[in-house]
Design an enzyme around this catalytic site. Structure first.
Site, PDB file in Angstrom:
ATOM      1  N   LYS A 151       0.848  -1.196   0.000  1.00  0.00           N
ATOM      2  CA  LYS A 151       0.000   0.000   0.000  1.00  0.00           C
ATOM      3  C   LYS A 151       0.877   1.236   0.000  1.00  0.00           C
ATOM      4  CE  LYS A 151      -3.478   2.516   2.720  1.00  0.00           C
ATOM      5  NZ  LYS A 151      -4.338   2.534   3.912  1.00  0.00           N
ATOM      6  N   GLU A 205      -9.540  10.409  13.282  1.00  0.00           N
ATOM      7  CA  GLU A 205      -8.832   9.148  13.528  1.00  0.00           C
ATOM      8  C   GLU A 205      -7.981   9.192  14.792  1.00  0.00           C
ATOM      9  OE1 GLU A 205      -6.096   5.888  11.098  1.00  0.00           O
ATOM     10  OE2 GLU A 205      -6.761   7.726  10.122  1.00  0.00           O
ATOM     11  N   GLU A 249      -7.517  -2.217   1.727  1.00  0.00           N
ATOM     12  CA  GLU A 249      -6.812  -1.041   2.226  1.00  0.00           C
ATOM     13  C   GLU A 249      -6.881  -0.975   3.748  1.00  0.00           C
ATOM     14  OE1 GLU A 249      -7.215   3.819   1.961  1.00  0.00           O
ATOM     15  OE2 GLU A 249      -8.162   2.599   0.407  1.00  0.00           O
ATOM     16  N   GLU A 385     -11.408  11.633  -3.865  1.00  0.00           N
ATOM     17  CA  GLU A 385     -11.383  11.375  -2.424  1.00  0.00           C
ATOM     18  C   GLU A 385     -10.592  12.451  -1.680  1.00  0.00           C
ATOM     19  OE1 GLU A 385      -9.359   8.158   0.586  1.00  0.00           O
ATOM     20  OE2 GLU A 385     -10.442   7.367  -1.150  1.00  0.00           O
TER      21      GLU A 385
END
Length: 400
Positions: A151, A205, A249, A385
């Site tokens: 990733k 987060e 992901e 995004e």
């Protein structure tokens, strides 16, 4: 986790109206820490945890020696520091640790005034849309060539010059209200007095929190834009939950966090499936990981340093992803995708991933946002995004 214990929070209607240049803020949910002035400060490049412990021990001694009238760990709060960790400790930005001279707990502001709608005098994307989509294509090629690279997270910036200086208290109030379950933050990073630069944002987060031996981590990875129609919004959320690309992901992030925490905890609960977490603009896949530390001497900041950067903002493996990102991104991230939070003298604290953010200097702002790239990513959708993520700050500024 809860804010440090003390007297009841100040009511929220004008809790941020007294926010002055040089002040700092970190909020979790409905309560925040407002720091004023700077008792002690450091910018370590190595052994951040040891430096923090030294600062907090000094602060405790100073407060213990001060007369009651001059001691200012307000509201009965024990000494704590507020801090920023850069994305790359080897880059030009240093960790910023500060023990405020005065502390107070504040409640979330009540409904803030509408954003003033400042005018944009200049606007620059870096890279522009074509450049970002080419970078995503190059990242996909790297992922295809190197089976060990799982990733990459690629970001871009939006630089704005406004027609008036930033209304920092107003922006923070709007960010906090729009992200009631997240973490709103603002810390000075350079300059003095009214000319200080700030790093600010509202992160959804949680990187890590520690309360006694209890540890919580809530990684987010996998994103979809929300829709104003409730039925369509629910459909989008369920589609995200079922998306193989987004599940992959997310799984990479959870796997990496578990690998760090498992040796440090005597118990660790990692749910087998992600859930959904929402902000005003976005849906995310999220997994709440909870555990009990084996060694109570490990502080919240020690945990943040051990976990940062997660694959949610960098990639996996970390070192390989960081090298690939440096080759593909045409700018230094600085504190974007770093960590921001607090730690007290007992080792308790909370640290958020430094996203949904901007660096502000007078009328100039630099906004940053990134997207996770895995096999199956589509360059156009990844650009979109990042645009949706930039809207967190643009909404608070009254800009569209």
């Amino acid at each position: 986790m809860d804010m440090p214990a003390g007297k009841p929070c100040d009511p929220g209607a004008d809790a941020l109206s007294g926010f002055l240049p040089g002040d700092s803020l970190f909020s979790t949910g409905g309560a925040g820490i407002h720091g004023r002035g700077c008792l002690l400060q450091a910018a370590p490049r190595e052994d951040v945890g040891a430096c923090a412990a030294h600062l907090l021990a000094q602060a405790a001694e100073l407060h213990a020696d001060a007369a009651p009238a001059t001691a200012c760990a307000a509201d009965g709060m024990r000494p704590l520091l507020l801090g920023l960790l850069p994305y790359d400790p080897a880059g030009p930005a240093s960790a910023q640790l500060r023990v405020p001279r005065c502390l107070r707990r504040i409640a979330a502001p009540l409904e803030p005034l509408a954003a003033p709608g400042a005018a944009i005098l200049q606007r620059r994307e870096h890279p522009d849309r074509d450049g970002y989509e080419r970078a995503v294509g190059a990242a996909l090629e790297r992922l295809g060539r190197d089976a060990s690279l799982r990733k990459l997270v690629l970001s871009r910036t939006l630089e704005l010059e406004l027609d008036r200086p930033l209304d920092l208290p107003g922006v923070l109030a709007r960010l906090w209200r729009a992200s009631p379950h997240g973490h709103t933050y603002a810390l000075p990073v350079s300059g003095i007095g009214a000319e200080q630069d700030y790093f600010l944002g509202a992160s959804p987060e949680l990187l890590v929190s520690r309360e006694g031996r209890r540890v919580r981590v809530h990684p987010l990875a996998g994103t979809a834009a929300r829709h104003p129609d409730a039925a369509e919004d629910a459909r989008i959320a369920q589609a995200l939950l079922a998306s193989p690309k987004d599940r992959l992901e997310h799984a990479v992030v959870v796997e990496a966090i578990e690998a760090v925490l498992r040796p440090l905890c005597r118990t660790l609960n990692v749910p087998a499936q992600p859930g959904l977490t929402s902000t005003a603009r976005l849906w995310h896949l999220g997994t709440l990981i909870e555990g009990e530390l084996a060694d109570p001497a490990i502080s919240a900041l020690d945990l943040a340093v051990a976990l940062h950067p997660t694959p949610a903002v960098c990639g996996l493996p970390t070192a390989d992803a960081r090298r690939a990102i440096a080759a593909l991104e045409p700018f230094e991230r600085g504190y974007f995708a770093g960590a921001v939070g607090w730690c007290d003298i007992a080792g308790d604290g909370a640290w958020a991933v430094a996203i949904r953010c901007a660096r502000a200097s007078g009328r100039r702002l630099t906004l940053s946002a990134g997207a996770g790239i895995v096999p199956g990513s589509v360059p156009e959708l990844e650009y979109r995004e990042t645009g949706n993520k930039l809207r967190t700050i643009l909404d608070a500024l009254g800009l569209h």
